[in-house]
Design an enzyme around this catalytic site. Structure first.
Site, PDB file in Angstrom:
ATOM      1  N   ASP A   6       0.813  -1.251   0.117  1.00  0.00           N
ATOM      2  CA  ASP A   6       0.114  -0.066  -0.150  1.00  0.00           C
ATOM      3  C   ASP A   6       1.068   1.150  -0.147  1.00  0.00           C
ATOM      4  O   ASP A   6       1.944   1.273   0.358  1.00  0.00           O
ATOM      5  CB  ASP A   6      -0.885  -0.124   1.333  1.00  0.00           C
ATOM      6  CG  ASP A   6      -1.628   1.230   1.368  1.00  0.00           C
ATOM      7  OD1 ASP A   6      -2.490   1.743   0.287  1.00  0.00           O
ATOM      8  OD2 ASP A   6      -1.635   1.701   2.496  1.00  0.00           O
ATOM      9  N   ASP A   8      -0.266   5.126   0.882  1.00  0.00           N
ATOM     10  CA  ASP A   8      -0.570   6.175   1.625  1.00  0.00           C
ATOM     11  C   ASP A   8      -0.731   5.535   3.088  1.00  0.00           C
ATOM     12  O   ASP A   8      -1.454   4.507   3.335  1.00  0.00           O
ATOM     13  CB  ASP A   8      -1.822   6.697   1.409  1.00  0.00           C
ATOM     14  CG  ASP A   8      -1.941   7.581   0.363  1.00  0.00           C
ATOM     15  OD1 ASP A   8      -0.687   8.117  -0.112  1.00  0.00           O
ATOM     16  OD2 ASP A   8      -2.995   8.105  -0.012  1.00  0.00           O
ATOM     17  N   ASP A 214      -1.795  -0.525   5.975  1.00  0.00           N
ATOM     18  CA  ASP A 214      -2.284   0.019   7.127  1.00  0.00           C
ATOM     19  C   ASP A 214      -3.712   0.013   7.432  1.00  0.00           C
ATOM     20  O   ASP A 214      -4.093   0.721   8.377  1.00  0.00           O
ATOM     21  CB  ASP A 214      -1.631   1.495   7.374  1.00  0.00           C
ATOM     22  CG  ASP A 214      -2.315   2.293   6.437  1.00  0.00           C
ATOM     23  OD1 ASP A 214      -2.405   2.140   5.126  1.00  0.00           O
ATOM     24  OD2 ASP A 214      -2.661   3.646   6.994  1.00  0.00           O
TER      25      ASP A 214
HETATM   26  C1  2M8 Z   1      -7.455   8.491  -1.383  1.00  0.00           C
HETATM   27  O1  2M8 Z   1      -6.719   7.369  -1.022  1.00  0.00           O
HETATM   28  C2  2M8 Z   1      -6.533   7.234   0.508  1.00  0.00           C
HETATM   29  C3  2M8 Z   1      -5.833   5.828   0.612  1.00  0.00           C
HETATM   30  O2  2M8 Z   1      -6.077   5.267   1.791  1.00  0.00           O
HETATM   31  C4  2M8 Z   1      -7.864   7.305   1.306  1.00  0.00           C
HETATM   32  O3  2M8 Z   1      -8.902   6.959   1.085  1.00  0.00           O
HETATM   33  O4  2M8 Z   1      -7.578   8.102   2.401  1.00  0.00           O
HETATM   34  C5  2M8 Z   1      -7.459   8.467  -3.003  1.00  0.00           C
HETATM   35  O5  2M8 Z   1      -8.105   9.608  -3.470  1.00  0.00           O
HETATM   36  C6  2M8 Z   1      -6.070   8.724  -3.463  1.00  0.00           C
HETATM   37  O6  2M8 Z   1      -5.965   8.700  -4.996  1.00  0.00           O
HETATM   38  C7  2M8 Z   1      -5.426   9.948  -3.028  1.00  0.00           C
HETATM   39  O7  2M8 Z   1      -3.980  10.239  -3.263  1.00  0.00           O
HETATM   40  C8  2M8 Z   1      -5.443   9.971  -1.571  1.00  0.00           C
HETATM   41  C9  2M8 Z   1      -4.683  11.125  -0.820  1.00  0.00           C
HETATM   42  O8  2M8 Z   1      -4.862  11.155   0.688  1.00  0.00           O
HETATM   43  O9  2M8 Z   1      -6.616   9.699  -0.986  1.00  0.00           O
HETATM   44 MG    MG Z   2      -3.204   3.266   3.408  1.00  0.00          MG
HETATM   45 MG    MG Z   3      -4.470   2.893   0.252  1.00  0.00          MG
END
Ligand code: 2M8
Ligand code: MG
Ligand code: MG
Length: 269
Positions: A6, A8, A214
């Site tokens: 993953d 983020d 995570d």
């Molecule tokens: C979104 O994805 C993260 C992944 O865990 C989330 O849901 O918090 C998506 O929109 C992704 O494209 C974007 O880069 C990210 C930014 O925090 O949020």
């Molecule tokens: Mg994540």
């Molecule tokens: Mg993710």
């Protein structure tokens, strides 16, 4: 080994999106020939930039398992079931995003003021709620398969909302910040497909999978990998797994936890 990760909150810091703590270990993995495959909620447009910064030339899985982009140099042969698209072989698992945007629009009245979703938000607003720069927010907004929803209401109402989405045929997945609405696809199914293909194309190599994540949207890949590594998050409890064997949880958050676990497993004798 093949590593599926993953981004983020795992390879990238949840708040700052920094990957400084993994730079040297990514170099080591590259020297050892161990592929690192991003398996993320992010879009193709975001991945093109991020993998450049991470110096990765491997395949990557986008939008929570909705599709896999495989650079054509990665495999000797084009995998069955893929199409060729600008230097990649593309394997798709999910219908296009427009359908889910339509479904969300039909729920607007019943859940008014309780949610907003990317295709109806300005780039400035997406930048505000993600902490991404406006440039990066623009890349995050180019969804092909699934629509991120920012839930503004309470938990009880969110449960009803998720139920309504499921009734409409969607598979909502919770990311670090957003509820991702798409068809049936997940990070586990994509991992399994790519690993099988790797095995088919390299029958001489014995390959096991290490998955790192995570969040709740990582559960499916953590369940199917040979080894599951749960990366500690500063904002949410570790993803709950059914399996109990071959599960490790990091002591540190995000990329620091990533380096800690991979170092201990692969580089400590
Ligand atoms: C979104 O994805 C993260 C992944 O865990 C989330 O849901 O918090 C998506 O929109 C992704 O494209 C974007 O880069 C990210 C930014 O925090 O949020
Ligand atoms: Mg994540
Ligand atoms: Mg993710």
């Amino acid at each position: 080994h093949i590593i599926f990760t993953d981004l983020d909150g795992t390879l990238l810091d949840h708040h700052s999106y920094s990957f400084a703590p993994v730079v040297s270990i990514l170099d080591k993995l590259q020297q050892e020939g161990i592929p690192v495959i991003p398996n993320t909620s992010k879009t193709f447009a975001e991945l093109v930039e991020i993998r450049g910064a991470l110096k990765l030339t491997t395949p990557f899985i986008v939008e929570n398992g909705a599709a896999i982009y495989i650079p054509t140099h990665f495999f000797p042969q084009q995998p069955i079931g893929t199409i060729e698209k600008s230097g990649y072989w593309l394997k798709e698992f999910s219908p296009r995003v427009e359908h889910w945007v339509g479904v969300l629009d039909t729920l607007q009245a019943a859940f008014s003021e309780e949610f907003e979703h990317f295709s109806r938000m300005s780039v400035k607003r997406i930048s505000e709620v993600t902490g991404l720069s406006e440039h990066d927010a623009e890349l995050a907004a180019t969804r092909e398969y699934g629509e991120p929803v920012n839930w503004l209401g309470d938990q009880a109402s969110k449960t009803l909302f998720i139920h309504a989405l499921e009734e409409a045929g969607a598979t909502p997945l919770q990311g670090g910040r957003f509820l991702h609405v798409s068809g049936y696809s997940d990070k586990g199914q994509a991992l399994t497909w790519l690993l099988n293909e790797y095995q088919k194309q390299h029958p001489d190599k014995q390959c096991d999978s290490i998955a790192l994540g995570d969040g709740q949207n990582d559960v499916a890949m953590l369940e199917v990998a040979s080894l599951a590594i749960r990366i500690l998050s500063p904002t949410t409890p570790p993803p709950e797994l059914k399996r109990t064997n071959k599960v490790i949880t990091s002591h540190n958050f995000g990329p620091t936890g990533w380096a800690e676990c991979i170092e201990a497993i692969l580089f400590k004798q």
